[in-house]
Design an enzyme around this catalytic site. Sequence first.
Site, PDB file in Angstrom:
ATOM      1  N   SER A  15       0.872  -0.846   0.150  1.00 47.06           N
ATOM      2  CA  SER A  15       0.228   0.210  -0.270  1.00 47.06           C
ATOM      3  C   SER A  15       0.610   1.160   0.011  1.00 47.06           C
ATOM      4  O   SER A  15       0.175   2.905  -0.427  1.00 47.06           O
ATOM      5  CB  SER A  15      -0.362  -0.211   1.185  1.00 47.06           C
ATOM      6  OG  SER A  15      -0.078  -0.356   2.561  1.00 47.06           O
ATOM      7  N   HIS A  68      -5.212  -4.068  -2.613  1.00 47.58           N
ATOM      8  CA  HIS A  68      -4.618  -2.570  -3.725  1.00 47.58           C
ATOM      9  C   HIS A  68      -4.185  -3.327  -5.032  1.00 47.58           C
ATOM     10  O   HIS A  68      -3.582  -2.877  -5.843  1.00 47.58           O
ATOM     11  CB  HIS A  68      -3.606  -1.474  -3.121  1.00 47.58           C
ATOM     12  CG  HIS A  68      -3.738  -1.085  -1.608  1.00 47.58           C
ATOM     13  ND1 HIS A  68      -4.442  -0.288  -2.311  1.00 47.58           N
ATOM     14  CD2 HIS A  68      -3.364  -1.538  -1.153  1.00 47.58           C
ATOM     15  CE1 HIS A  68      -4.235   0.893  -1.311  1.00 47.58           C
ATOM     16  NE2 HIS A  68      -3.942  -0.072  -0.187  1.00 47.58           N
ATOM     17  N   LYS A  96     -12.027  -0.281  -1.800  1.00 44.86           N
ATOM     18  CA  LYS A  96     -11.105   0.189  -2.650  1.00 44.86           C
ATOM     19  C   LYS A  96     -11.229   0.805  -4.108  1.00 44.86           C
ATOM     20  O   LYS A  96     -12.565   1.492  -4.724  1.00 44.86           O
ATOM     21  CB  LYS A  96      -9.180   0.230  -2.674  1.00 44.86           C
ATOM     22  CG  LYS A  96      -9.052   0.318  -1.386  1.00 44.86           C
ATOM     23  CD  LYS A  96      -7.861  -0.065  -0.685  1.00 44.86           C
ATOM     24  CE  LYS A  96      -7.218  -0.183   0.415  1.00 44.86           C
ATOM     25  NZ  LYS A  96      -7.623   1.110   1.586  1.00 44.86           N
TER      26      LYS A  96
HETATM   27  C1  LIG Z   1      -2.908  -3.405   2.098  1.00 47.69           C
HETATM   28  C2  LIG Z   1      -4.847  -3.585   2.965  1.00 47.69           C
HETATM   29  N1  LIG Z   1      -5.260  -3.994   3.816  1.00 47.69           N
HETATM   30  C3  LIG Z   1      -6.103  -4.056   4.530  1.00 47.69           C
HETATM   31  C4  LIG Z   1      -6.278  -2.965   4.494  1.00 47.69           C
HETATM   32  C5  LIG Z   1      -7.810  -1.841   5.872  1.00 47.69           C
HETATM   33  O1  LIG Z   1      -9.205  -2.206   4.878  1.00 47.69           O
HETATM   34  P1  LIG Z   1     -10.070  -1.172   5.117  1.00 47.69           P
HETATM   35  O2  LIG Z   1      -9.583   0.069   4.409  1.00 47.69           O
HETATM   36  O3  LIG Z   1     -11.019  -1.962   4.470  1.00 47.69           O
HETATM   37  O4  LIG Z   1     -10.602  -1.519   6.532  1.00 47.69           O
HETATM   38  C6  LIG Z   1      -6.021  -1.545   3.768  1.00 47.69           C
HETATM   39  C7  LIG Z   1      -5.960   0.606   3.711  1.00 47.69           C
HETATM   40  O5  LIG Z   1      -7.616   0.744   4.132  1.00 47.69           O
HETATM   41  C8  LIG Z   1      -4.766  -1.851   2.692  1.00 47.69           C
HETATM   42  O6  LIG Z   1      -3.982  -0.834   2.616  1.00 47.69           O
END
Ligand SMILES: Cc1ncc(COP(=O)(O)O)c(C=O)c1O
Length: 415
Positions: A204, A232, A263
Site C-alpha cells: 500500500s 490494492h 478500494k
Molecule cells: C493493504 C491493506 N489491507 C487492509 C486495509 C484495510 O482495509 P479497509 O480500509 O477496508 O479497512 C488497507 C487500507 O485501508 C490496506 O491498505
Amino acid sequence: MDSTKYSQADFASIEGKDIMERAAIFAEFLNDTRERRHLQYRRVSLSGSAPVMQVQDPYTGQIRDMIYFGSNDYLNLTRHPRVIKAGHEALDKYGAGAGSVPLLGGTLDIHVRLEEDLARFKACEAAMIYTSGFGSNAGTLISLLQKDDCAILDMLDHASIVDGCINTNIRYFSHNNMESLERVLKRSRDKYRTKLVVVDGVYSMDGDIAKLDQIVELAHHYGAYVMVDEAHATGVIGDNGRGTPEHFHIEGKVDIVAGTLSKALGAVGGFIAASKPLIDLIRFYSRSYIFSTAMTPQAAGSLIEALKVIEEEPELRQKLWDNIRYFRKGLTSIGFDLGNAETAIFPIIIGDDLKVKEICRRCHEENLYVNPVVYPAVSKKLSRIRISLTAGHTREHMDRALDILESLGKEYSII
Ligand SMILES: Cc1ncc(COP(=O)(O)O)c(C=O)c1O
C-alpha cells in the site's frame, strides 16, 4: 513545542505519563504542527471521492477544487452510475441497516449473493464478508493463529495483518526477498504447528507486487500456508482484474485470499475467500465477524454491481493502466525515485520528514491533493509523498501534477 523536532512516534508512549497527561503533551505537538501548516490529515471533502474534489481548506475555511491523488478508488466506482443505482435499490428494499450481527439474524440474501460472487471472482470455494478490510484481516488471523503457530510476515505487511497476529508468534522476512523468506521458512519448519505466510498482493505504501508465485511455491515446499491481502490488487492487476493470483496465473493455489471492498470496488468492507471448511471455521471463531453488525444493504448492493462492472467494463482498467504508464514516464523522466512501484500507487521517496511535509503543504496550496507518509508509517530514510492514480484522471490532471512536482522537486533539491 517545536513539532519539527519530533515525530508522531515519540508520543506513542511517554514514560511516567498517564493517558490524560500524554494527550495534553500530544495536543501541544499537534497545535504546533497545525500552526506550521504541516498538518495535512483529515482534510474535509464536501463532494466525495472523485478525480477533482471539493475540499475545505483547514486554515482559511475556503472551499477549493483540488486534483485528488489521495484516493484508492482506482476505477472510480464510488461514482459509477450502475454502482450508485444498485446501492439505491438495496437501500429502498432493505432499509438503512442490516439490524443484527451476521450469525443472529443480520444476514440478508444480498450478503449471501455478494459472498458467492466474491468466491467465484477470486476462484475460491467460499467467501465471507466483513464490514471492514481491517476487521477481516485482523479478525481472521486472530481466530486462526494461536501460541503454537507462527505468522511469517513480509516486513511491509499492512497494520491489520500485524495486529491480527497478537496471539501468535511472528517471524519477519525482508520485503519481497525470497532468500530471506526461505531462511525463515527453514527455521520455522519443525518449530510450529501451523505456519502461515501472509503478504500484501500490492504493497500500500510502495505500489510493488508481491512475488506471489515464488512465495506460494516456497511456502508449500516447507509445509506452510499462504494468505494474500488483495486490498490494492483487486480490480487493478490480473488480465480480468482478479488480482495477484491471476497476475501470476496461480488462481486456486493460494490458501487464503483476503481483501477490502473499499478500494477499487468503491464501497466499504472486507472479505476472506478460501476453502469451504476454513470459511466455516472463521465464521464461528472470528470475533470481529461474530460480534459486529452485518454490512449495510446499500454497500452490499453496490458491491455486487461493482464486481459486475469490473468484469463487464475492462476499459476502465485499461484506462487506469494507460494513466499509470503515462504518469510513471513523467515522474521518472523528471528524475524522481519511485522505488519498485509498478501499480497505481506512486511513492516519491524523499527520506526527509520535514521536506515531505513542506512539499505536501505547497502542493495543497496549488490545489494538488497528495499525501505525506512519514515515520512511523515508513522508516525515516524512506519518508515519502504517496500519490495514487485512478482511471478518471485526465492527461491535464497528470500534467499539472508533474509540473508542480518538478518545480518543487528542484526547489527542495530532491531531483
Ligand atoms: C493493504 C491493506 N489491507 C487492509 C486495509 C484495510 O482495509 P479497509 O480500509 O477496508 O479497512 C488497507 C487500507 O485501508 C490496506 O491498505
